[in-house]
Design an enzyme around this catalytic site. Sequence first.
Site, mmCIF file in Angstrom:
data_model
loop_
_atom_site.group_PDB
_atom_site.id
_atom_site.type_symbol
_atom_site.label_atom_id
_atom_site.label_comp_id
_atom_site.label_asym_id
_atom_site.label_seq_id
_atom_site.Cartn_x
_atom_site.Cartn_y
_atom_site.Cartn_z
ATOM 1 N N ASP A 49 -60.395 -51.874 -11.159
ATOM 2 C CA ASP A 49 -59.240 -52.062 -10.272
ATOM 3 C C ASP A 49 -57.990 -52.416 -11.089
ATOM 4 O O ASP A 49 -56.885 -52.501 -10.539
ATOM 5 C CB ASP A 49 -59.520 -53.093 -9.163
ATOM 6 C CG ASP A 49 -59.892 -54.459 -9.698
ATOM 7 O OD1 ASP A 49 -59.994 -54.622 -10.931
ATOM 8 O OD2 ASP A 49 -60.072 -55.382 -8.871
ATOM 9 N N SER A 50 -58.147 -52.540 -12.411
ATOM 10 C CA SER A 50 -56.984 -52.632 -13.297
ATOM 11 C C SER A 50 -56.091 -51.404 -13.118
ATOM 12 O O SER A 50 -54.920 -51.424 -13.507
ATOM 13 C CB SER A 50 -57.433 -52.755 -14.763
ATOM 14 O OG SER A 50 -58.398 -51.767 -15.071
ATOM 15 N N ASP A 88 -65.159 -50.262 -9.362
ATOM 16 C CA ASP A 88 -64.869 -51.606 -8.860
ATOM 17 C C ASP A 88 -64.698 -51.615 -7.344
ATOM 18 O O ASP A 88 -63.997 -50.750 -6.793
ATOM 19 C CB ASP A 88 -63.527 -52.100 -9.451
ATOM 20 C CG ASP A 88 -63.729 -53.086 -10.587
ATOM 21 O OD1 ASP A 88 -64.821 -53.668 -10.703
ATOM 22 O OD2 ASP A 88 -62.768 -53.263 -11.366
ATOM 23 N N LYS A 118 -69.070 -52.395 -9.086
ATOM 24 C CA LYS A 118 -68.898 -53.715 -9.702
ATOM 25 C C LYS A 118 -68.154 -54.616 -8.716
ATOM 26 O O LYS A 118 -67.266 -54.135 -8.001
ATOM 27 C CB LYS A 118 -68.107 -53.630 -11.020
ATOM 28 C CG LYS A 118 -67.839 -55.011 -11.636
ATOM 29 C CD LYS A 118 -67.381 -54.936 -13.085
ATOM 30 C CE LYS A 118 -65.917 -54.652 -13.291
ATOM 31 N NZ LYS A 118 -64.984 -55.633 -12.690
ATOM 32 N N GLU A 120 -66.649 -58.910 -8.301
ATOM 33 C CA GLU A 120 -66.335 -60.152 -9.020
ATOM 34 C C GLU A 120 -66.934 -61.363 -8.315
ATOM 35 O O GLU A 120 -66.952 -61.423 -7.088
ATOM 36 C CB GLU A 120 -64.811 -60.317 -9.135
ATOM 37 C CG GLU A 120 -64.169 -59.216 -9.946
ATOM 38 C CD GLU A 120 -62.670 -59.425 -10.165
ATOM 39 O OE1 GLU A 120 -62.122 -60.476 -9.758
ATOM 40 O OE2 GLU A 120 -62.041 -58.531 -10.760
ATOM 41 N N GLU A 186 -65.610 -62.067 -18.761
ATOM 42 C CA GLU A 186 -64.205 -61.868 -19.124
ATOM 43 C C GLU A 186 -63.546 -63.179 -19.530
ATOM 44 O O GLU A 186 -63.599 -64.180 -18.807
ATOM 45 C CB GLU A 186 -63.427 -61.232 -17.950
ATOM 46 C CG GLU A 186 -61.944 -61.049 -18.305
ATOM 47 C CD GLU A 186 -61.182 -60.083 -17.425
ATOM 48 O OE1 GLU A 186 -61.790 -59.430 -16.555
ATOM 49 O OE2 GLU A 186 -59.951 -59.974 -17.627
HETATM 50 O O1 KIV Z 1 -60.606 -53.758 -13.684
HETATM 51 C C1 KIV Z 1 -60.989 -53.733 -14.858
HETATM 52 O O2 KIV Z 1 -60.497 -52.961 -15.692
HETATM 53 C C2 KIV Z 1 -62.061 -54.653 -15.245
HETATM 54 C C3 KIV Z 1 -62.352 -54.768 -16.712
HETATM 55 C C4 KIV Z 1 -61.263 -55.487 -17.378
HETATM 56 C C5 KIV Z 1 -63.677 -55.378 -16.966
HETATM 57 O O3 KIV Z 1 -62.643 -55.287 -14.431
#
Ligand code: KIV
Length: 277
Positions: A49-50, A88, A118, A120, A186
């Site tokens: 989600d970055s 994510d 994924k 969190e 992280e």
């Molecule tokens: O969203 C993302 O890119 C991440 C990584 C930094 C692990 O969760």
Amino acid sequence: MSATSISRALTPPDIRARKGGTPIASLTAYTTPIARIVDRHCDLILVGDSVGMVLHGLPSTVGVTLDMMIMHGRAVHRGAERALVVVDLPFGSYEESLEQAFRSAARVMAETGCGAVKLEGGDSMAETIRFLTRRGIPVMAHVGLTPQAVNAFGGYKVQGRGASADQILQDAKAVSEAGAFSVVLEKVTEPLARSITEAVAIPTIGIGASPACDGQILVIDDVLGIFTDFRPKFVKRYAELGRDAEAAIAAYAEEVRARSFPGPEHVFGESAKSKRG
Ligand code: KIV
């Protein structure tokens, strides 16, 4: 339209089996052309989600939506043949209830063709991880600094200093016992990442953590020097594509203004025009 093809790629059990073995090389990707390159070299591609920050100019990952993740997940899946693609779940799409988490994760799996999701959170998400994994959805966990909680953390601070170390170790154990096939650590202190890696049964994937982790991950735009708004200490730049792009775009604009582009080799004569339209 759904993309429900059976994956020919590495699977979550393959990644799980790499605990203590050759480190798992992982990177994020958000588009098909970059996914194709990452796929040739890495074991795992995360559609993180970055994407909200590096591609859409958002100030954090909090504003990222499920539809955005699905769009980028599909693009990455199209470019990946061998690596495991993990997508994510964005903020707000899984925290409310087990049912909400299942609905969001099932949509992501069915509409992107990815191999896992994924999410969190540690202890507090263990029940959700158990619920999803028992229903056929492989889950990668993410503990330590969890950027979707940036407002609660009050910034992107190093985690695991002092008393909070015990909680993070507890979080990692909880997600492992709940059935996650791997866990991202992280921005936690190096000794803590090392102890977590020794303590849990699943591979740890570090970002700003420790070389002792079972794998590493970075954001692709950081690695390539494209995202330059800020640069955490844990980022190593392997290229300066942002600088190269700046120079290329400046040269183009200058040539357009000077009428030196397009040159004779870039324009069509009568015969070429009639052949190619
Ligand atoms: O969203 C993302 O890119 C991440 C990584 C930094 C692990 O969760």
